[in-house]
Scaffold this motif. Structure first.
Motif, short mmCIF file in Angstrom:
data_model
loop_
_atom_site.label_atom_id
_atom_site.label_comp_id
_atom_site.label_asym_id
_atom_site.label_seq_id
_atom_site.Cartn_x
_atom_site.Cartn_y
_atom_site.Cartn_z
N SER A 72 0.50 38.67 9.07
CA SER A 72 1.01 39.98 8.65
C SER A 72 -0.04 40.80 7.92
CB SER A 72 2.23 39.80 7.72
OG SER A 72 3.27 39.18 8.41
N CYS A 107 -0.75 44.14 3.58
CA CYS A 107 0.28 43.43 4.35
C CYS A 107 1.07 44.46 5.15
CB CYS A 107 1.19 42.69 3.37
SG CYS A 107 2.53 41.77 4.18
N GLU A 108 1.50 44.09 6.34
CA GLU A 108 2.31 45.04 7.11
C GLU A 108 3.66 45.31 6.44
OE1 GLU A 108 4.27 42.18 10.53
OE2 GLU A 108 2.33 43.09 10.93
N THR A 109 4.06 44.45 5.51
CA THR A 109 5.28 44.67 4.72
C THR A 109 4.89 44.86 3.24
OG1 THR A 109 5.63 42.30 4.44
CG2 THR A 109 6.73 43.35 6.32
N GLU A 110 3.84 45.61 3.01
CA GLU A 110 3.26 45.78 1.68
C GLU A 110 4.27 46.21 0.62
OE1 GLU A 110 0.62 45.41 -1.29
OE2 GLU A 110 0.20 44.85 0.77
N LYS A 114 7.46 45.73 0.44
CA LYS A 114 8.36 44.63 0.09
C LYS A 114 7.66 43.59 -0.77
CE LYS A 114 9.73 41.50 3.20
NZ LYS A 114 10.49 40.83 4.28
N CYS A 138 12.97 37.51 1.56
CA CYS A 138 11.83 36.92 2.28
C CYS A 138 12.35 36.06 3.44
CB CYS A 138 11.01 36.06 1.32
SG CYS A 138 9.73 35.08 2.12
#
Length: 132
Positions: free
Chosen positions: A58, A64-67, A69, A115
């Protein structure tokens, strides 16, 4: 003394890691990190990609592609432990704070329950024996 840069929420991930992960390379990296933190290095807490993120699929550059979160997880850990980004302290001191402020009182799910690995984090924490 060895210094490791660490995302604050990884203090919880390391507490429950069981050998499952995104890939074999990621799992190997987590095992290496468990060995490293066992030597009680100084950790510098940062809300950004760290040494564990290096093998995460990720990760996109330094993010992160979900930074949003995961940065939220990091900030909640910092707040619960009374720490600020950039704090440096021995890893076992940090782990004891995570255990005392989040894991022992049952607050883990409130911090990182969204998560994808959360269901694996219901057993005994590696840090249970540590005193804050």
């Amino acid at each position: 003394m060895e210094e490791i840069t660490l995302r604050p929420h990884h203090g919880m991930c390391l507490a429950y890691y069981q050998g499952y992960g995104y890939s074999e390379r990621f799992n190997q990296r987590m095992q290496e990190m468990l060995e490293a933190v066992g030597r009680n290095p100084v950790v510098k807490l940062q809300v950004a990609a760290d040494c564990i993120c290096a093998e995460c699929p990720s990760r996109q550059g330094e993010r992160c592609e979900t930074e949003a979160k995961v940065a939220g997880y990091d900030r909640q850990v910092l707040s619960a432990c009374g720490l600020e980004e950039g704090a440096t302290l021995p890893f076992l001191t940090f782990a004891a704070q995570v255990q005392g402020a989040i894991l022992s009182p049952g607050k883990r799910e409130a911090v990182c329950g969204s998560c994808q690995w959360s269901s694996l984090c219901n057993g005994k924490s590696r840090w249970e024996h540590l005193e804050p």
